[in-house]
Design an enzyme around this catalytic site. Structure first.
Site: not given
Length: 328
Positions: A137, A201, A231-232, A244, A317
């Site tokens: 980000r 990831r 995570k996760h 998601h 999450d």
């Protein structure tokens, strides 16, 4: 348990493992209170001082304020305006999860953190999903932060020191911007090549390698002064579905999880991770009922708390994800 109400994915990055932004003053959320001596004359430890301060604050809070402190929400602006004031007044959240929109420049980000904290009665958790690779980000817009490679690329080197250095760089730069908690590192094992939601990831498909890398990265971040969230949990790297967008399942048995998916989480906890993030993953071969791990007493209390001995922060999450919203 703390709930997060936002989650996004981002684009790929390159690596330079020297911080481009120096560590500055820590956010007020990470500052310790002043030491005092109790009336008994015994010198209190730092932890005792913190615990006493927390208890004093809690005794003065309403039930609504306590609920607000369990929420970490997003704020979709680069500038803290009147809506930020209203957010702090109406919800009084425990923290804000930053996204790409919140990172326009280093100066702007620091000002945003300062202003948000000024509107809050309690210091805020300022957190972000920052992993390197395609989930990054704080490397967009006019930011001068380091573009880290994917965790899989770092894992391929087999060098935990590189993972440590990546964590140190990431933590140093985010701390300089006022962020005090990273939603990472990813402790999932990429043991299903068809899994794309985790994919690169993850540090890899070998539980021992992933454990070493996760431990090293946690230590690097913590040595930089920033908090971490593994995570996760209990593991999202072996699923076919993406939480998601839909209900997500793992066919692993508890015995398989113990010798596989749990190992990197145990390593990260032993390295001192402040938090563990729950996955919206259903475990039909572990649970009697079909519910996401995020709302499972068995997974989060009996297994994570009692069996694995984790005493830190459990954070969900994003509750906007359809793997959770469709169940609810």
């Amino acid at each position: 348990q703390v709930s997060v109400t936002n989650d996004n994915n981002s684009a790929q990055a390159e690596v330079e493992l020297t911080p481009k932004i120096s560590a500055g003053p820590q956010s007020s959320a990470m500052q310790a209170s002043e030491c005092t001596t109790p009336t008994s004359g015994r010198q209190m430890s730092e932890q005792e001082i913190r615990d006493e301060a927390v208890e004093t604050i809690l005794r003065g809070m309403t039930s609504e304020q306590k609920v607000g402190q369990l929420i970490v929400t997003n704020y979709n602006s680069a500038v803290a305006g009147e809506d930020a004031v209203a957010l702090m007044r109406e919800i009084a959240p425990g923290g804000i999860v930053f996204g790409e929109i919140n990172f326009q420049s280093a100066e702007q980000t620091r000002k945003l953190v300062e202003d948000l904290n000024s509107y809050s009665d309690l210091p805020l958790i300022i957190t972000v999903t920052e992993e390197g690779g395609r989930v990054s980000r704080a490397t967009k817009n006019e930011m001068e932060t380091t573009l880290l490679p994917s965790m899989f690329m770092i894992g391929q080197t087999g060098d935990p020191q590189l993972a440590y250095r990546a964590g140190q760089v990431l933590g140093t730069e985010l701390m300089s911007l006022g962020v005090n908690l990273v939603l990472g590192p990813v402790a999932d094992i990429w043991n299903n090549p068809k899994n794309t939601v985790i994919g690169d990831r993850s540090f890899g498909d070998d539980p021992q390698l992933v454990s070493k890398m996760v431990s090293a990265m946690v230590k690097g971040m913590r040595d930089a002064g920033i908090g971490t969230v593994l995570k996760h949990f209990p593991g999202h790297g072996g699923t076919l579905q993406d939480s998601h967008t839909e209900m997500t399942y793992s066919d692993s048995t508890l015995a398989q999880l113990r010798v596989g998916e749990f190992l990197p989480f145990v390593a990260g906890i032993e390295a001192g991770s402040d938090g563990v993030m729950s996955a919206h993953v259903v475990l039909p071969n572990v649970m009697e009922d079909e519910k996401p791990s995020t709302v499972s007493y068995l997974v989060l209390t009996e297994i994570l708390r009692e069996q694995l001995g984790f005493e830190g922060l459990i954070i969900t999450d994003s509750m906007h994800m359809l793997g959770m919203a469709n169940f609810a």
